[in-house]
Design a protein around this motif. Sequence first.
Motif, PDB file in Angstrom:
ATOM      1  N   ASN A 233       0.809  -1.221   0.000  1.00 22.98           N
ATOM      2  CA  ASN A 233       0.000   0.000   0.000  1.00 22.98           C
ATOM      3  C   ASN A 233       0.840   1.267   0.000  1.00 22.98           C
ATOM      4  OD1 ASN A 233      -2.372  -1.407  -0.125  1.00 22.98           O
ATOM      5  ND2 ASN A 233      -2.528  -1.623   2.102  1.00 22.98           N
ATOM      6  N   ASP A 251      -5.009   2.986  -0.260  1.00 27.62           N
ATOM      7  CA  ASP A 251      -5.822   1.913   0.326  1.00 27.62           C
ATOM      8  C   ASP A 251      -6.307   2.222   1.752  1.00 27.62           C
ATOM      9  OD1 ASP A 251      -7.087  -0.475   0.460  1.00 27.62           O
ATOM     10  OD2 ASP A 251      -5.313  -1.739   0.362  1.00 27.62           O
ATOM     11  N   GLU A 335      -2.762  -7.281   4.734  1.00 29.23           N
ATOM     12  CA  GLU A 335      -2.311  -7.857   3.466  1.00 29.23           C
ATOM     13  C   GLU A 335      -0.962  -8.563   3.589  1.00 29.23           C
ATOM     14  OE1 GLU A 335      -3.420  -5.555  -0.567  1.00 29.23           O
ATOM     15  OE2 GLU A 335      -2.676  -4.356   1.069  1.00 29.23           O
TER      16      GLU A 335
HETATM   17 MG    MG Z   1      -3.885  -2.696  -0.866  1.00 28.05          MG
END
Ligand code: MG
Length: 388
Positions: A233, A251, A335
Amino acid sequence: MKLDSRQLRYLTAEDWRVLTAVEMGSKNHELVPTVLIAQIAGLRGGSGVHKSIATLAKSGLIAKIKNAKYDGYRLTYGGLDYLSLNTLRKQDTVFSLGNQIGVGKESDIYVVADPTGKQLVLKLHRLGRISFRTVKANRDYLRNRTTGSWMYLSRLAAMKEYAFMHVLKREGFPVPEPIAQTRHTLVMELIDSFPLRSIDNVSDPLTLYGDLMDLIVRLAKVGLIHGDFNEFNLLIKEDPVTKKSTPILIDFPQMLSTTHENAKWYFDRDVNCIKRFFSRQFKFTSDEPGPFFEDAIKDADKNKRLDIEVEATGFSRKMAKDLDRFVEAVGFQNEADEDTAEVLDGQDGNEVDQDDSEEEEEEEEETGSQDAQEDNVEEELAEQTHTD
Ligand code: MG
Ligand code: ADP
């Protein structure tokens, strides 16, 4: 699920009216009765409505529900995508659709162009696509959701992301400029650079590391924690002359307030994500401890609380709560935590929404040759004549 824009130009004004009617009917009905679709579309009596319904169903923009008790249709994500593209086109925000550049956990990212040819990014939120596979707890909360409620959550994610990008950009944070938001989508500036993840070396890791930690602290000072601050990100711009690397943060749907009960935990996780990545990728470890949550909020700016400001805008407290429940149900998964993503993969995947998964299989069959064609097609959205 792919965004296949080929049908866009073939839909008639009546088809759009019917598609819009299904969307409107969906506010009160999980399955919109066919008679109601005709009524809302104002096309009662003629065969036109049935023709449009057949066209939309064939294109996968609306679908039947298995074992339904009455004749009706629901909107699919494909239909929602089309309605969004049509709105963006009418606003002159998006003129053409280009290549897909990202498939996130819960989003699809496309390059699009505005009417002047300027490239932008279109992000379509797709909550429910993957999370349910990765969740240990709260599975019932997720499993019992209807497609409509996933769409609602996706819309909230887009609204929240847009609202935060807007205030962050205004306050001079390095984020893409937000341009438009409708339904489950948002349009933003295209950042022409690579994610930190794919960068093997930087000329000055110490400075970049310092800039990233400063960014985490600056966010906390205005009341915010990113919550997924990691190498995926962060896009890194490198100055061609000085070679200086500048991070751009993206994000934001999971962004949280520094007053959240677990704020310190999330703050530390953001910090540790970067530490871990720098040590693994660049063999760089900082001599300095921290930064620490307590220090960051100690001298926070009392007059500039972006968490409070966003809550006071269109993204209401009720919406925030609905989205938080979802985020908490999926365990605020990060993530970078690749291991957790595999925990239940393949076990529960199809249980959440039978209808959608089946429909997707059908779609796959129908559009089997799509990949080859799609690579470089620039679909003009402008040819469509939706008049509402
Ligand atoms: Mg992302
Ligand atoms: P997700 O929530 O699915 O992770 P992201 O917003 O992180 O979605 O986007 C996924 C990927 O798409 C990013 O890692 C990045 O490579 C690319 N991307 C997203 N937004 C932009 C942008 N504004 N400019 C350039 N690339 C972008």
